[in-house]
Design an enzyme around this catalytic site. Structure first.
Site, PDB file in Angstrom:
ATOM      1  CG  PHE A   1      54.179  29.455  74.728  1.00 35.49           C
ATOM      2  CD1 PHE A   1      54.299  30.499  75.626  1.00 35.49           C
ATOM      3  CD2 PHE A   1      53.314  29.600  73.663  1.00 35.49           C
ATOM      4  CE1 PHE A   1      53.578  31.675  75.454  1.00 35.49           C
ATOM      5  CE2 PHE A   1      52.584  30.764  73.482  1.00 35.49           C
ATOM      6  CZ  PHE A   1      52.726  31.808  74.392  1.00 35.49           C
TER       7      PHE A   1
ATOM      8  CG  ASP B   1      57.958  27.748  69.907  1.00 41.48           C
ATOM      9  OD1 ASP B   1      58.510  28.756  69.408  1.00 41.48           O
ATOM     10  OD2 ASP B   1      56.826  27.785  70.418  1.00 41.48           O
TER      11      ASP B   1
ATOM     12  CE1 TYR C   1      54.629  37.373  69.402  1.00 46.54           C
ATOM     13  CE2 TYR C   1      53.859  36.627  67.249  1.00 46.54           C
ATOM     14  CZ  TYR C   1      53.937  36.451  68.619  1.00 46.54           C
ATOM     15  OH  TYR C   1      53.346  35.368  69.203  1.00 46.54           O
ATOM     16  CE  LYS C   2      57.225  35.192  71.689  1.00 48.54           C
ATOM     17  NZ  LYS C   2      56.236  35.919  72.491  1.00 48.54           N
TER      18      LYS C   2
ATOM     19  NE  ARG D   1      57.604  36.908  80.044  1.00 45.85           N
ATOM     20  CZ  ARG D   1      57.335  36.472  78.819  1.00 45.85           C
ATOM     21  NH1 ARG D   1      57.746  35.280  78.440  1.00 45.85           N
ATOM     22  NH2 ARG D   1      56.679  37.216  77.960  1.00 45.85           N
TER      23      ARG D   1
END
Length: 410
Positions: free
Chosen positions: A125, A195, A220-221, A369
Protein backbone atom coordinates in the site's frame (compact mmCIF):
# COMPACT_ATOMS: atom_id res chain seq x y z
CA UNK A 1 -24.18 -24.85 -10.90
CA UNK A 2 -25.26 -22.49 -8.12
CA UNK A 3 -28.71 -20.94 -8.52
CA UNK A 4 -30.16 -17.81 -6.98
CA UNK A 5 -32.41 -19.99 -4.85
CA UNK A 6 -29.31 -21.74 -3.52
CA UNK A 7 -28.06 -18.29 -2.46
CA UNK A 8 -31.33 -17.46 -0.73
CA UNK A 9 -31.17 -20.80 1.11
CA UNK A 10 -27.62 -20.05 2.27
CA UNK A 11 -28.70 -16.64 3.52
CA UNK A 12 -31.53 -18.22 5.48
CA UNK A 13 -29.10 -20.64 7.15
CA UNK A 14 -26.32 -18.10 7.72
CA UNK A 15 -25.30 -17.96 11.42
CA UNK A 16 -24.23 -14.31 10.91
CA UNK A 17 -27.48 -13.26 9.23
CA UNK A 18 -28.76 -11.31 12.25
CA UNK A 19 -25.72 -9.03 12.17
CA UNK A 20 -26.99 -7.38 8.97
CA UNK A 21 -29.71 -5.63 10.99
CA UNK A 22 -26.96 -3.82 12.92
CA UNK A 23 -26.15 -1.77 9.80
CA UNK A 24 -28.00 0.95 7.91
CA UNK A 25 -27.94 -0.06 4.23
CA UNK A 26 -29.79 1.89 1.49
CA UNK A 27 -32.67 0.08 -0.17
CA UNK A 28 -31.84 -1.19 -3.63
CA UNK A 29 -28.07 -0.95 -3.16
CA UNK A 30 -25.63 -3.86 -3.15
CA UNK A 31 -22.70 -2.60 -1.09
CA UNK A 32 -19.46 -4.44 -1.88
CA UNK A 33 -16.99 -1.76 -0.79
CA UNK A 34 -16.64 -2.41 2.92
CA UNK A 35 -12.96 -3.05 2.27
CA UNK A 36 -12.67 0.69 1.57
CA UNK A 37 -15.39 2.26 3.74
CA UNK A 38 -17.56 0.15 6.00
CA UNK A 39 -21.33 0.55 6.09
CA UNK A 40 -22.87 2.73 8.80
CA UNK A 41 -23.74 0.80 11.99
CA UNK A 42 -27.17 1.81 13.30
CA UNK A 43 -25.80 2.20 16.82
CA UNK A 44 -23.06 4.59 15.71
CA UNK A 45 -25.49 7.14 14.28
CA UNK A 46 -27.54 7.17 17.48
CA UNK A 47 -24.54 7.39 19.81
CA UNK A 48 -22.82 10.18 17.87
CA UNK A 49 -26.04 12.22 17.90
CA UNK A 50 -26.19 11.83 21.67
CA UNK A 51 -22.51 12.75 22.01
CA UNK A 52 -23.00 15.93 19.99
CA UNK A 53 -26.29 17.09 21.48
CA UNK A 54 -25.96 16.09 25.14
CA UNK A 55 -22.31 15.42 25.93
CA UNK A 56 -20.83 18.26 23.91
CA UNK A 57 -23.90 20.48 23.71
CA UNK A 58 -25.05 20.31 27.32
CA UNK A 59 -22.25 18.91 29.46
CA UNK A 60 -19.43 20.56 27.53
CA UNK A 61 -15.98 20.20 29.07
CA UNK A 62 -17.27 18.19 32.01
CA UNK A 63 -17.70 15.30 29.56
CA UNK A 64 -13.99 14.50 29.69
CA UNK A 65 -14.65 13.02 33.12
CA UNK A 66 -18.45 12.63 33.26
CA UNK A 67 -18.74 10.67 30.01
CA UNK A 68 -15.28 9.11 29.99
CA UNK A 69 -13.92 10.94 26.97
CA UNK A 70 -10.40 10.83 28.36
CA UNK A 71 -10.37 7.01 28.38
CA UNK A 72 -11.82 6.43 24.91
CA UNK A 73 -8.48 5.60 23.22
CA UNK A 74 -7.91 2.73 25.63
CA UNK A 75 -11.57 1.62 25.63
CA UNK A 76 -11.70 1.45 21.84
CA UNK A 77 -8.29 -0.20 21.74
CA UNK A 78 -9.49 -2.90 24.09
CA UNK A 79 -12.45 -3.69 21.84
CA UNK A 80 -10.24 -3.91 18.78
CA UNK A 81 -7.79 -6.11 20.67
CA UNK A 82 -10.34 -8.93 20.76
CA UNK A 83 -10.61 -8.85 16.98
CA UNK A 84 -6.86 -9.04 16.36
CA UNK A 85 -5.71 -11.56 18.97
CA UNK A 86 -4.13 -9.09 21.38
CA UNK A 87 -4.44 -8.12 25.01
CA UNK A 88 -6.45 -5.04 25.92
CA UNK A 89 -3.25 -3.50 27.31
CA UNK A 90 -1.48 -3.94 23.96
CA UNK A 91 -3.76 -1.84 21.73
CA UNK A 92 -4.73 1.82 21.75
CA UNK A 93 -6.78 3.87 19.27
CA UNK A 94 -4.90 6.92 18.06
CA UNK A 95 -3.97 9.05 15.07
CA UNK A 96 -3.98 7.64 11.51
CA UNK A 97 -2.40 4.52 10.06
CA UNK A 98 0.32 6.64 8.45
CA UNK A 99 1.23 8.36 11.72
CA UNK A 100 1.16 5.10 13.67
CA UNK A 101 3.39 3.34 11.15
CA UNK A 102 5.88 6.19 11.42
CA UNK A 103 5.86 6.04 15.21
CA UNK A 104 6.33 2.28 15.32
CA UNK A 105 8.96 2.05 12.58
CA UNK A 106 10.98 4.90 14.06
CA UNK A 107 10.80 3.33 17.51
CA UNK A 108 11.90 -0.05 16.16
CA UNK A 109 14.95 1.50 14.49
CA UNK A 110 15.81 3.60 17.53
CA UNK A 111 15.75 0.65 19.90
CA UNK A 112 18.24 -1.54 18.04
CA UNK A 113 21.86 -0.45 17.99
CA UNK A 114 23.67 -1.32 14.77
CA UNK A 115 20.48 -2.18 12.88
CA UNK A 116 19.56 0.58 10.43
CA UNK A 117 17.70 -1.22 7.63
CA UNK A 118 13.95 -0.90 7.22
CA UNK A 119 12.70 -3.67 4.94
CA UNK A 120 9.50 -3.88 2.90
CA UNK A 121 8.11 -5.08 -0.43
CA UNK A 122 7.44 -3.02 -3.52
CA UNK A 123 3.82 -2.75 -4.62
CA UNK A 124 2.46 -2.69 -1.07
CA UNK A 125 0.00 0.00 0.00
CA UNK A 126 1.52 3.33 -1.07
CA UNK A 127 1.22 5.21 2.21
CA UNK A 128 3.28 2.52 3.93
CA UNK A 129 6.08 2.99 1.42
CA UNK A 130 5.82 6.78 1.54
CA UNK A 131 6.10 6.80 5.33
CA UNK A 132 9.23 4.65 5.21
CA UNK A 133 10.71 6.89 2.53
CA UNK A 134 10.10 9.87 4.79
CA UNK A 135 11.65 8.12 7.76
CA UNK A 136 14.76 7.16 5.78
CA UNK A 137 15.05 10.69 4.44
CA UNK A 138 14.84 12.14 7.94
CA UNK A 139 17.48 9.92 9.57
CA UNK A 140 20.62 9.87 7.39
CA UNK A 141 21.95 6.44 8.35
CA UNK A 142 18.64 4.61 7.94
CA UNK A 143 18.48 2.49 4.79
CA UNK A 144 15.15 1.66 3.19
CA UNK A 145 15.40 -1.71 1.45
CA UNK A 146 12.51 -2.41 -0.94
CA UNK A 147 12.42 -5.91 -2.43
CA UNK A 148 10.27 -7.62 -5.01
CA UNK A 149 7.11 -9.39 -3.78
CA UNK A 150 8.06 -12.66 -2.15
CA UNK A 151 11.62 -11.52 -1.50
CA UNK A 152 11.44 -10.67 2.21
CA UNK A 153 13.00 -13.79 3.66
CA UNK A 154 15.95 -13.70 1.26
CA UNK A 155 16.61 -10.06 2.20
CA UNK A 156 16.72 -10.64 5.96
CA UNK A 157 20.08 -10.17 7.66
CA UNK A 158 21.59 -8.83 10.88
CA UNK A 159 21.30 -5.21 9.70
CA UNK A 160 17.49 -5.29 9.46
CA UNK A 161 15.75 -3.47 12.29
CA UNK A 162 12.12 -3.76 11.24
CA UNK A 163 10.05 -5.32 8.45
CA UNK A 164 6.81 -3.59 7.43
CA UNK A 165 4.19 -5.57 5.50
CA UNK A 166 0.46 -5.47 4.88
CA UNK A 167 -1.25 -8.60 6.15
CA UNK A 168 -3.71 -8.47 3.24
CA UNK A 169 -2.61 -6.85 -0.01
CA UNK A 170 -4.85 -3.92 -0.87
CA UNK A 171 -5.01 -4.63 -4.60
CA UNK A 172 -5.10 -8.43 -4.87
CA UNK A 173 -6.47 -9.39 -1.47
CA UNK A 174 -3.67 -11.94 -1.01
CA UNK A 175 -2.97 -12.89 2.62
CA UNK A 176 0.60 -13.13 3.80
CA UNK A 177 1.77 -15.93 6.09
CA UNK A 178 2.04 -13.89 9.26
CA UNK A 179 3.26 -16.68 11.51
CA UNK A 180 5.89 -17.91 9.05
CA UNK A 181 7.22 -14.44 8.28
CA UNK A 182 7.29 -13.48 11.96
CA UNK A 183 9.39 -16.55 12.70
CA UNK A 184 11.85 -15.69 9.94
CA UNK A 185 12.07 -12.05 11.03
CA UNK A 186 12.57 -13.02 14.66
CA UNK A 187 15.31 -15.49 13.70
CA UNK A 188 17.56 -12.63 12.51
CA UNK A 189 16.74 -10.45 15.52
CA UNK A 190 14.52 -7.95 13.71
CA UNK A 191 11.00 -6.75 14.58
CA UNK A 192 7.85 -7.25 12.53
CA UNK A 193 5.40 -4.43 11.84
CA UNK A 194 2.05 -5.32 10.25
CA UNK A 195 -0.53 -3.15 8.54
CA UNK A 196 -3.88 -4.75 9.40
CA UNK A 197 -6.07 -2.28 7.51
CA UNK A 198 -7.49 -4.89 5.12
CA UNK A 199 -7.69 -7.79 7.57
CA UNK A 200 -9.03 -6.63 10.96
CA UNK A 201 -12.77 -7.18 11.13
CA UNK A 202 -12.89 -9.76 8.35
CA UNK A 203 -10.16 -12.30 9.17
CA UNK A 204 -9.45 -14.19 12.38
CA UNK A 205 -6.26 -12.23 13.05
CA UNK A 206 -4.25 -13.44 16.07
CA UNK A 207 -1.17 -11.30 16.60
CA UNK A 208 0.01 -12.97 19.78
CA UNK A 209 -0.51 -16.50 18.51
CA UNK A 210 1.46 -15.66 15.37
CA UNK A 211 4.28 -13.87 17.19
CA UNK A 212 3.81 -10.33 15.86
CA UNK A 213 5.82 -7.52 17.43
CA UNK A 214 4.05 -4.37 16.20
CA UNK A 215 0.97 -3.55 14.14
CA UNK A 216 -1.33 -0.75 13.06
CA UNK A 217 -4.62 -0.55 11.23
CA UNK A 218 -7.48 1.73 10.32
CA UNK A 219 -10.94 1.98 11.84
CA UNK A 220 -12.98 2.80 8.74
CA UNK A 221 -12.88 -0.32 6.55
CA UNK A 222 -14.29 -3.57 7.89
CA UNK A 223 -14.54 -2.06 11.40
CA UNK A 224 -17.09 0.47 10.06
CA UNK A 225 -15.94 3.36 12.25
CA UNK A 226 -16.80 6.01 9.65
CA UNK A 227 -14.85 8.03 7.08
CA UNK A 228 -11.44 8.95 8.45
CA UNK A 229 -12.07 7.04 11.68
CA UNK A 230 -9.14 6.90 14.10
CA UNK A 231 -6.55 4.21 13.59
CA UNK A 232 -5.07 1.95 16.24
CA UNK A 233 -1.70 0.45 17.04
CA UNK A 234 -0.46 -2.70 18.75
CA UNK A 235 2.77 -3.08 20.70
CA UNK A 236 3.41 -6.55 22.10
CA UNK A 237 3.69 -6.44 25.87
CA UNK A 238 7.26 -7.76 25.75
CA UNK A 239 8.40 -4.64 23.86
CA UNK A 240 6.49 -1.91 25.66
CA UNK A 241 9.17 -0.93 28.15
CA UNK A 242 11.96 -0.73 25.58
CA UNK A 243 10.28 1.18 22.74
CA UNK A 244 9.88 4.94 22.79
CA UNK A 245 7.24 6.90 20.92
CA UNK A 246 9.14 9.44 18.77
CA UNK A 247 6.11 11.77 18.78
CA UNK A 248 6.24 12.58 22.47
CA UNK A 249 2.99 14.48 22.80
CA UNK A 250 1.29 15.37 26.03
CA UNK A 251 -1.28 12.56 25.97
CA UNK A 252 1.55 10.04 26.02
CA UNK A 253 3.07 11.65 29.11
CA UNK A 254 3.08 9.77 32.40
CA UNK A 255 1.30 12.73 34.05
CA UNK A 256 -0.24 14.83 31.26
CA UNK A 257 -2.12 17.14 33.60
CA UNK A 258 0.90 18.04 35.70
CA UNK A 259 1.96 20.31 32.80
CA UNK A 260 5.66 19.97 33.51
CA UNK A 261 8.29 21.01 30.95
CA UNK A 262 10.12 17.70 30.60
CA UNK A 263 8.62 14.65 28.89
CA UNK A 264 8.28 11.39 30.79
CA UNK A 265 6.64 8.53 28.87
CA UNK A 266 3.59 6.83 30.30
CA UNK A 267 3.84 3.17 31.15
CA UNK A 268 2.64 0.53 28.74
CA UNK A 269 0.49 1.21 25.70
CA UNK A 270 -0.53 4.70 26.87
CA UNK A 271 2.84 6.15 25.82
CA UNK A 272 1.80 5.72 22.19
CA UNK A 273 -0.77 8.46 22.43
CA UNK A 274 0.28 11.86 21.18
CA UNK A 275 -2.28 14.66 20.84
CA UNK A 276 -5.80 15.22 22.14
CA UNK A 277 -8.06 12.34 21.03
CA UNK A 278 -10.77 13.12 18.43
CA UNK A 279 -13.79 12.41 20.61
CA UNK A 280 -16.63 12.43 18.09
CA UNK A 281 -14.90 10.06 15.69
CA UNK A 282 -13.72 7.85 18.55
CA UNK A 283 -17.28 7.76 19.83
CA UNK A 284 -18.47 6.58 16.41
CA UNK A 285 -15.81 3.88 16.24
CA UNK A 286 -16.54 2.74 19.78
CA UNK A 287 -20.23 2.32 18.94
CA UNK A 288 -19.48 0.66 15.61
CA UNK A 289 -17.44 -2.06 17.28
CA UNK A 290 -20.59 -3.22 19.07
CA UNK A 291 -21.61 -4.73 15.72
CA UNK A 292 -18.98 -7.41 16.41
CA UNK A 293 -20.46 -8.41 19.77
CA UNK A 294 -20.89 -12.17 19.81
CA UNK A 295 -19.32 -12.57 16.36
CA UNK A 296 -16.92 -15.49 15.99
CA UNK A 297 -14.16 -14.18 13.71
CA UNK A 298 -13.40 -17.70 12.48
CA UNK A 299 -17.00 -17.88 11.23
CA UNK A 300 -16.72 -14.37 9.80
CA UNK A 301 -13.62 -15.31 7.82
CA UNK A 302 -15.27 -18.50 6.60
CA UNK A 303 -18.27 -16.55 5.31
CA UNK A 304 -16.11 -13.93 3.62
CA UNK A 305 -14.30 -16.78 1.88
CA UNK A 306 -17.44 -18.50 0.65
CA UNK A 307 -18.90 -15.20 -0.55
CA UNK A 308 -15.70 -14.62 -2.50
CA UNK A 309 -15.76 -18.17 -3.89
CA UNK A 310 -19.33 -17.65 -5.06
CA UNK A 311 -18.41 -14.36 -6.71
CA UNK A 312 -15.50 -15.93 -8.60
CA UNK A 313 -17.65 -18.86 -9.72
CA UNK A 314 -20.46 -16.62 -10.93
CA UNK A 315 -18.19 -14.11 -12.71
CA UNK A 316 -16.31 -16.84 -14.54
CA UNK A 317 -19.60 -18.43 -15.57
CA UNK A 318 -21.84 -15.44 -16.29
CA UNK A 319 -19.10 -13.17 -17.70
CA UNK A 320 -16.95 -15.74 -19.51
CA UNK A 321 -15.08 -14.39 -22.51
CA UNK A 322 -15.60 -10.74 -21.53
CA UNK A 323 -11.98 -9.89 -20.75
CA UNK A 324 -12.06 -10.20 -16.96
CA UNK A 325 -9.01 -11.80 -15.34
CA UNK A 326 -8.94 -12.94 -11.72
CA UNK A 327 -6.31 -10.92 -9.81
CA UNK A 328 -6.90 -12.48 -6.37
CA UNK A 329 -5.94 -15.89 -5.04
CA UNK A 330 -8.49 -18.50 -6.01
CA UNK A 331 -8.02 -20.33 -2.73
CA UNK A 332 -10.12 -18.61 -0.05
CA UNK A 333 -7.58 -19.49 2.65
CA UNK A 334 -5.01 -17.34 0.81
CA UNK A 335 -7.42 -14.45 0.25
CA UNK A 336 -8.75 -11.69 2.47
CA UNK A 337 -12.28 -10.31 2.32
CA UNK A 338 -12.10 -9.04 -1.24
CA UNK A 339 -11.96 -10.35 -4.78
CA UNK A 340 -10.28 -8.37 -7.54
CA UNK A 341 -10.51 -8.73 -11.30
CA UNK A 342 -8.62 -6.83 -13.95
CA UNK A 343 -10.10 -5.41 -17.15
CA UNK A 344 -8.57 -2.83 -19.50
CA UNK A 345 -11.72 -0.71 -19.14
CA UNK A 346 -12.10 -1.21 -15.41
CA UNK A 347 -12.80 2.42 -14.54
CA UNK A 348 -15.91 2.98 -16.74
CA UNK A 349 -17.17 -0.49 -15.90
CA UNK A 350 -17.07 0.28 -12.19
CA UNK A 351 -18.78 3.64 -12.73
CA UNK A 352 -21.53 1.86 -14.66
CA UNK A 353 -21.89 -0.69 -11.85
CA UNK A 354 -22.17 2.09 -9.27
CA UNK A 355 -24.84 3.81 -11.35
CA UNK A 356 -26.76 0.52 -11.32
CA UNK A 357 -26.54 0.26 -7.52
CA UNK A 358 -23.64 -2.20 -7.21
CA UNK A 359 -20.92 -0.45 -5.21
CA UNK A 360 -17.35 -1.67 -5.59
CA UNK A 361 -14.23 0.32 -6.36
CA UNK A 362 -11.34 0.70 -8.76
CA UNK A 363 -7.58 0.71 -8.29
CA UNK A 364 -5.25 1.88 -11.04
CA UNK A 365 -4.39 0.82 -13.55
CA UNK A 366 -7.05 -1.79 -14.23
CA UNK A 367 -8.32 -3.44 -11.02
CA UNK A 368 -11.97 -3.60 -10.00
CA UNK A 369 -12.37 -4.66 -6.36
CA UNK A 370 -15.32 -6.14 -4.55
CA UNK A 371 -15.34 -6.47 -0.76
CA UNK A 372 -17.38 -9.06 1.12
CA UNK A 373 -17.91 -7.77 4.64
CA UNK A 374 -19.38 -10.88 6.27
CA UNK A 375 -21.59 -9.06 8.77
CA UNK A 376 -23.83 -7.50 6.13
CA UNK A 377 -23.17 -8.92 2.64
CA UNK A 378 -25.57 -11.67 1.61
CA UNK A 379 -25.15 -14.53 -0.85
CA UNK A 380 -28.07 -13.23 -2.90
CA UNK A 381 -26.27 -9.87 -3.09
CA UNK A 382 -23.38 -11.65 -4.81
CA UNK A 383 -25.65 -13.36 -7.31
CA UNK A 384 -27.48 -10.14 -8.15
CA UNK A 385 -24.26 -8.12 -8.44
CA UNK A 386 -22.81 -10.52 -10.99
CA UNK A 387 -26.03 -10.42 -13.00
CA UNK A 388 -25.69 -6.64 -13.23
CA UNK A 389 -22.02 -6.96 -14.18
CA UNK A 390 -22.89 -9.47 -16.88
CA UNK A 391 -25.58 -7.21 -18.30
CA UNK A 392 -23.16 -4.27 -18.41
CA UNK A 393 -20.60 -6.35 -20.28
CA UNK A 394 -23.14 -7.85 -22.67
CA UNK A 395 -24.63 -4.47 -23.56
CA UNK A 396 -21.33 -2.56 -23.40
CA UNK A 397 -23.22 0.18 -21.59
CA UNK A 398 -19.96 1.12 -19.86
CA UNK A 399 -19.00 2.88 -23.13
CA UNK A 400 -21.45 5.68 -22.33
CA UNK A 401 -19.50 8.98 -22.10
CA UNK A 402 -20.81 9.68 -18.60
CA UNK A 403 -18.73 6.78 -17.22
CA UNK A 404 -15.43 7.87 -18.76
CA UNK A 405 -14.49 10.89 -16.62
CA UNK A 406 -12.06 9.96 -13.84
CA UNK A 407 -12.97 11.51 -10.47
CA UNK A 408 -10.57 12.69 -7.76
CA UNK A 409 -11.33 9.64 -5.58
CA UNK A 410 -11.19 6.27 -7.26
Amino acid sequence: MTTRQDCLDRDAADPLAAARDRFSLPDGMIYLDGNSLGALPVAAAEVVREAVERQWGADLIASWNKHGWIGLPQKVGGKIARLIGAGADEVVAADSVSVNLFKLAAAAVGAQDGRRVVLTEGGDFPTDLYILQGLAGMIPDVELRVVEPGGIEAALDDRVAVVLLSHVHYRSGAVRDMAGLNAAIRAVGALSLWDLSHSAGVLDVDLNRDGADLAAGCGYKYLSGGPGAPAYLFVARRHQAALRNPLSGWMGHARPFDFVDDYAPAAGIDRWLCGTPPILSLTALNAALAAFDGVDMVAARAKAGTLGDLFIERVETRCAGQGLTLASPRDASARGGQVSFTHPRGWPMMQNLIARGVIGDFRAPDVIRFGFAPLYVQYANVWDAVEVLGDILDSESWRDPRYQNVAAVT
